[in-house]
Write a protein that holds these residues in place. Structure first.
Motif, PDB file in Angstrom:
ATOM      1  N   ASP A   1      23.391  24.076  17.467  1.00 40.90           N
ATOM      2  CA  ASP A   1      23.709  24.816  16.127  1.00 40.90           C
ATOM      3  C   ASP A   1      25.001  25.234  16.201  1.00 40.90           C
ATOM      4  O   ASP A   1      25.677  25.888  17.151  1.00 40.90           O
ATOM      5  CB  ASP A   1      22.862  26.209  16.331  1.00 40.90           C
ATOM      6  CG  ASP A   1      23.118  26.972  15.090  1.00 40.90           C
ATOM      7  OD1 ASP A   1      24.387  26.763  14.231  1.00 40.90           O
ATOM      8  OD2 ASP A   1      22.641  28.053  14.992  1.00 40.90           O
TER       9      ASP A   1
ATOM     10  N   HIS B   1      29.668  28.080  13.980  1.00 39.31           N
ATOM     11  CA  HIS B   1      30.992  28.716  14.184  1.00 39.31           C
ATOM     12  C   HIS B   1      31.925  27.702  14.484  1.00 39.31           C
ATOM     13  O   HIS B   1      33.230  28.169  14.640  1.00 39.31           O
ATOM     14  CB  HIS B   1      30.865  29.811  15.145  1.00 39.31           C
ATOM     15  CG  HIS B   1      30.273  30.960  14.912  1.00 39.31           C
ATOM     16  ND1 HIS B   1      30.740  31.746  13.810  1.00 39.31           N
ATOM     17  CD2 HIS B   1      28.865  31.389  14.949  1.00 39.31           C
ATOM     18  CE1 HIS B   1      29.827  32.978  13.693  1.00 39.31           C
ATOM     19  NE2 HIS B   1      28.580  32.514  14.254  1.00 39.31           N
TER      20      HIS B   1
ATOM     21  N   LYS C   1      30.652  29.695   6.471  1.00 40.57           N
ATOM     22  CA  LYS C   1      31.544  30.069   7.473  1.00 40.57           C
ATOM     23  C   LYS C   1      33.178  29.636   7.343  1.00 40.57           C
ATOM     24  O   LYS C   1      33.376  29.908   6.213  1.00 40.57           O
ATOM     25  CB  LYS C   1      30.932  30.218   9.050  1.00 40.57           C
ATOM     26  CG  LYS C   1      29.983  31.130   9.035  1.00 40.57           C
ATOM     27  CD  LYS C   1      29.316  31.237  10.575  1.00 40.57           C
ATOM     28  CE  LYS C   1      27.968  32.262  10.024  1.00 40.57           C
ATOM     29  NZ  LYS C   1      27.152  32.086  11.197  1.00 40.57           N
TER      30      LYS C   1
HETATM   31  C1  LIG Z   1      25.633  32.489  10.888  1.00 36.11           C
HETATM   32  C2  LIG Z   1      24.851  31.715  11.999  1.00 36.11           C
HETATM   33  C3  LIG Z   1      23.839  31.126  11.412  1.00 36.11           C
HETATM   34  C4  LIG Z   1      23.218  31.444  10.158  1.00 36.11           C
HETATM   35  O1  LIG Z   1      23.658  30.682   9.203  1.00 36.11           O
HETATM   36  P1  LIG Z   1      23.605  31.122   7.559  1.00 36.11           P
HETATM   37  O2  LIG Z   1      24.302  29.838   6.691  1.00 36.11           O
HETATM   38  O3  LIG Z   1      24.550  32.214   7.262  1.00 36.11           O
HETATM   39  O4  LIG Z   1      22.351  31.346   7.305  1.00 36.11           O
HETATM   40  C5  LIG Z   1      23.107  30.348  12.366  1.00 36.11           C
HETATM   41  N1  LIG Z   1      23.431  30.058  13.563  1.00 36.11           N
HETATM   42  C6  LIG Z   1      24.384  30.564  14.016  1.00 36.11           C
HETATM   43  C7  LIG Z   1      24.893  30.475  15.620  1.00 36.11           C
HETATM   44  C8  LIG Z   1      25.282  31.461  13.223  1.00 36.11           C
HETATM   45  O5  LIG Z   1      26.223  31.962  13.586  1.00 36.11           O
END
Ligand SMILES: *Cc1c(COP(=O)(O)O)cnc(C)c1O
Length: 395
Positions: free
Chosen positions: A213, A216, A246
């Motif tokens: 994931d 960031h 983000k």
């Molecule tokens: C912010 C975040 C999410 C969620 O993403 P959104 O598009 O805001 O729902 C998922 N994983 C991580 C690591 C995040 O920091």
């Protein structure tokens, strides 16, 4: 029990829980943030410089994104009106997916309405009861929820402890048909990088898949291609998720990987199948952001320089910044939850916003200020923030 006679009264029961949260300094409330212009945001108390957003490249208020969104709104109306698999599949979705796949060097990409929805939908599509997940202890809440929804057996390894992961794989991999190693790329609350090279090696040795994931790090690290590009493992990672909310300044999320993976997910990821498509105008704004990320290298370099400057200035005023030197997320540990909130409120009154992060987002005793840097911050804003924080922490 103090709610005698009203045990089943919803408000009475919930009010008790809230009172307990409050007494532990853990109750959260909403703050209103109005118009955003770069790193400056209008609040109830006037303008403030925002060191708490994830708008790393300052794109959320970029006029080019706003124009792209308006153009698509006029052309396609507001809502997509259905799920992608019904009649909600707009050309804007397909254009964005093609652009994302090309940018990340993948065969295909697939959009989700948010990063949370992506993780909650994709992980249960890949593994199920009888399979096994190996998850970093500091994974984001949406990854934790995705893992739980899958009903696979979950083994949590201590944060970035590759030796512990290796030993868990040795003990438990053989129990299961499918195995998935799940991690943040750049950890959202600690600002440090996963040891992706080691994870990929272990995955190969133990016949496991890797799921990163990169919420960031996309748009930020590795020339915008994320932590997997920075670690040169982009094509070794099986599944990579990124958010558009983000660094890309919009909202929504995506997964990229093989054509087979995407075709499988659009059939099996429930948060994709059973959810209305993202606004076509949202996809258009995100595609504009992607074009900027791809061509505007100085913007990413400004972000890196700003993060370096903030780390140096904090050290100079006696504050120890954590996280990777390249990370735009800079945690400063305070420890106590109530004290962290107090520091955050004092800073807000002085016109600077930082995240005051408490349990359950982070482990008890590690409450922290989460300072985030943007390419939109000026040199002066960063220097004066560090001075103000130094003064507040000494007081
Ligand atoms: C912010 C975040 C999410 C969620 O993403 P959104 O598009 O805001 O729902 C998922 N994983 C991580 C690591 C995040 O920091």
């Amino acid at each position: 029990m103090s709610v005698s006679g009203s045990f089943s009264n919803l408000d009475a029961v919930l009010a008790e829980d809230l009172a307990e949260l409050r007494s532990n300094g853990l109750e959260r409330t909403l703050r209103t943030a109005g118009r955003r212009n770069g790193a400056v945001v209008e609040t109830q108390h006037g303008r403030a410089v925002d060191f708490s957003s994830n708008d790393y490249l300052g794109l959320a208020s970029d006029p080019r994104l706003i124009d792209a969104m308006f153009r698509a709104l006029r052309e396609h109306a507001v809502g997509a009106a259905a799920a992608r698999l019904i009649t909600g599949n707009n050309p804007e979705h397909e254009l964005l997916e093609a652009a994302l796949a090309r940018f990340f060097g993948a065969e295909r990409a697939l959009l989700f309405s948010s990063g949370y929805a992506a993780n909650a939908g994709i992980i249960p599509a890949l593994v199920r009861r009888g399979d096994v997940i190996f998850a970093d202890a500091l994974n984001h809440a949406s990854l934790i929820d995705g893992c739980r929804l899958s009903r696979a057996t979950i083994h949590v390894y201590p944060h970035s402890d590759v030796a512990a992961l290796e030993s868990l794989l040795g003990r438990h991999r053989a129990d299961a048909r499918r195995a998935l190693i799940v991690t943040d790329g750049l950890f959202s609350m600690d600002g440090d990088l996963a040891r992706l090279g080691d994870l990929v090696d272990l995955a190969k040795r133990f016949d496991a898949w890797t799921y990163v994931d990169d919420a960031h790090a996309v748009g930020v690290l590795g020339a915008g291609r994320g932590s997997t590009a920075l670690a040169a493992v982009q094509s070794d990672v099986d599944v990579t998720v990124g958010t558009l909310g983000k660094a890309f300044g919009a909202a929504g999320a995506f997964v990229y990987g093989s054509s087979t993976l995407v075709q499988y997910l659009l059939n099996n990821a429930r948060s994709f199948v059973f959810s209305t498509a993202m606004l076509p105008s949202q996809a258009a704004a995100a595609r504009e952001a992607l074009a900027i990320v791809e061509t505007d290298r100085p913007r990413i370099e400004r972000l890196e320089a700003n993060a370096r400057l903030m780390r140096r200035m904090l050290s100079e005023v006696g504050v120890r910044p954590l996280g990777d030197p390249l990370s735009p997320i800079i945690p400063v540990i305070i420890g106590d939850a109530a004290a962290t909130v107090r520091v955050g409120s004092t800073l807000a009154a002085l016109g600077v916003l930082v995240g005051a992060v408490r349990p359950p987002t982070v482990p008890a005793g590690t409450s922290r200020l989460r300072i985030t840097i943007s390419a939109a911050h000026t040199h002066e804003q960063i220097v004066s923030f560090a001075d103000v924080l130094g003064d507040v922490l000494r007081a």
